[in-house]
Design a protein around this motif. Structure first.
Motif, PDB file in Angstrom:
ATOM      1  N   VAL A   1     -21.455 -35.975  28.479  1.00  0.00           N
ATOM      2  CA  VAL A   1     -20.150 -35.311  28.371  1.00  0.00           C
ATOM      3  C   VAL A   1     -20.248 -34.085  27.460  1.00  0.00           C
ATOM      4  O   VAL A   1     -19.726 -33.003  27.779  1.00  0.00           O
ATOM      5  CB  VAL A   1     -19.087 -36.293  27.839  1.00  0.00           C
ATOM      6  N   LEU A   2     -20.925 -34.227  26.313  1.00  0.00           N
ATOM      7  CA  LEU A   2     -21.033 -33.099  25.390  1.00  0.00           C
ATOM      8  C   LEU A   2     -21.869 -31.968  25.980  1.00  0.00           C
ATOM      9  O   LEU A   2     -21.624 -30.793  25.695  1.00  0.00           O
ATOM     10  CB  LEU A   2     -21.635 -33.565  24.056  1.00  0.00           C
ATOM     11  N   GLU A   3     -22.848 -32.315  26.794  1.00  0.00           N
ATOM     12  CA  GLU A   3     -23.621 -31.271  27.482  1.00  0.00           C
ATOM     13  C   GLU A   3     -22.733 -30.508  28.454  1.00  0.00           C
ATOM     14  O   GLU A   3     -22.827 -29.274  28.578  1.00  0.00           O
ATOM     15  CB  GLU A   3     -24.800 -31.907  28.227  1.00  0.00           C
ATOM     16  N   ALA A   4     -21.838 -31.229  29.128  1.00  0.00           N
ATOM     17  CA  ALA A   4     -20.878 -30.565  30.027  1.00  0.00           C
ATOM     18  C   ALA A   4     -19.924 -29.671  29.240  1.00  0.00           C
ATOM     19  O   ALA A   4     -19.562 -28.577  29.687  1.00  0.00           O
ATOM     20  CB  ALA A   4     -20.102 -31.617  30.818  1.00  0.00           C
ATOM     21  N   VAL A   5     -19.523 -30.139  28.054  1.00  0.00           N
ATOM     22  CA  VAL A   5     -18.654 -29.322  27.196  1.00  0.00           C
ATOM     23  C   VAL A   5     -19.372 -28.032  26.802  1.00  0.00           C
ATOM     24  O   VAL A   5     -18.780 -26.942  26.811  1.00  0.00           O
ATOM     25  CB  VAL A   5     -18.231 -30.118  25.945  1.00  0.00           C
ATOM     26  N   ARG A   6     -20.648 -28.146  26.462  1.00  0.00           N
ATOM     27  CA  ARG A   6     -21.407 -26.963  26.069  1.00  0.00           C
ATOM     28  C   ARG A   6     -21.534 -25.975  27.235  1.00  0.00           C
ATOM     29  O   ARG A   6     -21.433 -24.754  27.042  1.00  0.00           O
ATOM     30  CB  ARG A   6     -22.792 -27.375  25.566  1.00  0.00           C
ATOM     31  N   LYS A   7     -21.766 -26.486  28.430  1.00  0.00           N
ATOM     32  CA  LYS A   7     -21.861 -25.596  29.586  1.00  0.00           C
ATOM     33  C   LYS A   7     -20.533 -24.889  29.831  1.00  0.00           C
ATOM     34  O   LYS A   7     -20.497 -23.701  30.167  1.00  0.00           O
ATOM     35  CB  LYS A   7     -22.273 -26.399  30.823  1.00  0.00           C
ATOM     36  N   HIS A   8     -19.448 -25.636  29.656  1.00  0.00           N
ATOM     37  CA  HIS A   8     -18.111 -25.047  29.827  1.00  0.00           C
ATOM     38  C   HIS A   8     -17.868 -23.959  28.780  1.00  0.00           C
ATOM     39  O   HIS A   8     -17.370 -22.870  29.094  1.00  0.00           O
ATOM     40  CB  HIS A   8     -17.060 -26.156  29.714  1.00  0.00           C
ATOM     41  N   ALA A   9     -18.242 -24.226  27.533  1.00  0.00           N
ATOM     42  CA  ALA A   9     -18.081 -23.239  26.461  1.00  0.00           C
ATOM     43  C   ALA A   9     -18.976 -22.023  26.695  1.00  0.00           C
ATOM     44  O   ALA A   9     -18.558 -20.875  26.467  1.00  0.00           O
ATOM     45  CB  ALA A   9     -18.387 -23.881  25.108  1.00  0.00           C
ATOM     46  N   ASN A  10     -20.199 -22.258  27.155  1.00  0.00           N
ATOM     47  CA  ASN A  10     -21.109 -21.139  27.425  1.00  0.00           C
ATOM     48  C   ASN A  10     -20.607 -20.284  28.578  1.00  0.00           C
ATOM     49  O   ASN A  10     -20.798 -19.060  28.580  1.00  0.00           O
ATOM     50  CB  ASN A  10     -22.514 -21.659  27.723  1.00  0.00           C
TER      51      ASN A  10
END
Length: 422
Positions: free
Chosen positions: A55-64
């Protein structure tokens, strides 16, 4: 008229982007925030150890992705401050626990979660305002055109104007025209405010930024030294195996010619032709080697013309747009040129693109370059890829690389190098 049409086009584009962010951005931010909170809460139950990194990896991709849009849509640069993972993580459950712990200890993770919350609220409001400034006036036109008849029994409020007759419909139209002109001047600024708000939350604190910068500069210094040593070895190898070997052979031929010039003039003439051919080939190899170190067109005419010349040699249609008021320092131009060259090579070799677009411009002390292709997408700046080489090259000058390449394309490679033009 030309100025008005240009402003209308840019404001309409900003409004469309605001509408997109208010719908898609809000939905994704809300979903990821809920998933992240639930997943972190389930860590004590053991389930969250496996779901939280995902989930946090998905959050990072969304932020990037939002960082990329901020840079390309509004020229707002948002740093990427995530701490790197160790090269080797233990396998199994232990590795998952380590990964989860490292991500939760990273301050950037908690800034991402705070940003999701802000993006769901204030960020979405700004995106809606950016869209509404250009879309809401359309409603006044429809009302004045005859839709007011639907509201004859009970007035419809267009902002503070109650619409229930043709006269009030025209009053709404007048208000809509005023809002339209406000939108022409304010839509892009409101969209930029959306990204500035995101930068306020996502950007690291000054102390953390300085520590990350020192770490980054130390890393890039080592990479620059390694790259320079590798480049010197390549030049030495190319000289030894190419031009040097041809020059040695030519010297031997000239010695033989000297001995044959009186005894066998015909054979000496034939060997002279061979020596002349060898000298031409050696000269060509030396020119290619020099071009690989620093292309003459780059030194003589600057980065814009050098990239245009590079594009002419590509087997696919390439459009180059250059907006540079001067020239950067030679090392920066060289790094930018070879970074663009690598990006174009990747587009031709791997993306199966039919058309490539290159844009170079300088703004706010930053040289910004984007290379976009209409290929199959799927490019990743991972270890061993050509894009990681570009990232290392730019890192020497404190530059950054951002890649957007969904499956099916298009691929956009964005590069930024801080520099001044002279």
């Amino acid at each position: 008229m030309k100025v008005f049409s240009g402003r209308l086009r840019s404001s309409s584009t900003a409004a469309g982007r605001g509408l997109f962010l208010s719908v898609v951005g809000l939905a994704v931010s809300t979903a990821l925030f809920v998933l992240a909170v639930v997943s972190i809460s389930f860590i004590l139950l053991g389930i969250g150890v496996f779901t939280t990194p995902v989930v946090l990896e998905a959050v990072r991709k969304h932020a990037n992705q939002r960082r990329l849009w901020a840079a390309t849509w509004s020229s707002v640069r948002i740093p990427v401050p995530y701490r790197p993972f160790p090269k080797e993580l233990r396998p199994g459950v232990t590795g998952q626990v380590e990964r989860t712990t490292l991500m939760l200890k990273d301050p950037a993770t908690w800034r991402d979660l705070l940003w999701l919350l802000v993006d769901m609220t204030a960020g979405s409001v700004l995106a809606v305002v950016a869209a509404g400034l250009m879309l809401y006036p359309v409603e006044s036109v429809v009302l004045a055109a005859g839709l007011w008849r639907v509201f004859q029994d009970e007035p419809y409020w267009y902002m503070f104007v109650p619409v229930d007759s043709q006269l009030t419909g025209l009053a709404a139209l007048a208000l809509g025209i005023v809002l339209f002109h406000v939108g022409l001047r304010a839509t892009e600024a409101v969209l930029r405010a959306h990204f500035l708000l995101a930068r306020t939350v996502l950007a690291p604190a000054r102390g953390e930024e300085l520590a990350r910068r020192v770490e980054r500069l130390t890393e890039t210094r080592h990479e620059a030294v390694d790259t320079a040593a590798s480049e010197l070895r390549r030049i030495e190898r190319d000289l030894h195996d190419g031009a040097q070997a041809r020059l040695v052979a030519m010297g031997m031929n000239l010695g033989t010619i000297e001995a044959l010039v009186e005894k066998d003039p015909a054979q000496a003439k034939k060997m002279l032709a061979m020596a002349r051919e060898s000298s031409a080939e050696a000269l060509t190899e030396l020119r290619d080697l020099v071009r690989g170190i620093h292309p003459p067109v780059l030194a003589e005419r600057g980065l814009g013309d050098a990239v245009r010349a590079l594009a002419l040699r590509l087997p696919v249609a390439t459009e180059v747009t250059v907006e540079l008021a001067g020239r950067a320092e030679a090392p920066v131009e060289s790094a930018a040129y070879f970074a663009v060259s690598e990006a174009l090579t990747n587009a031709v070799k791997h993306a199966q693109a039919e058309r490539v677009y290159v844009d170079l411009h300088h703004a706010q002390g930053m040289l910004r370059i984007s290379v976009t292709d209409d290929g199959k997408g799927g490019a990743v700046a991972g270890p061993g890829s050509g894009l990681s080489g570009i990232e290392r090259r730019l890192g020497t000058f404190d530059g950054v690389l951002a890649v957007s390449s969904p499956a099916g394309g298009p691929t956009m490679v964005t590069m930024e190098i801080p520099c001044a033009l002279s």
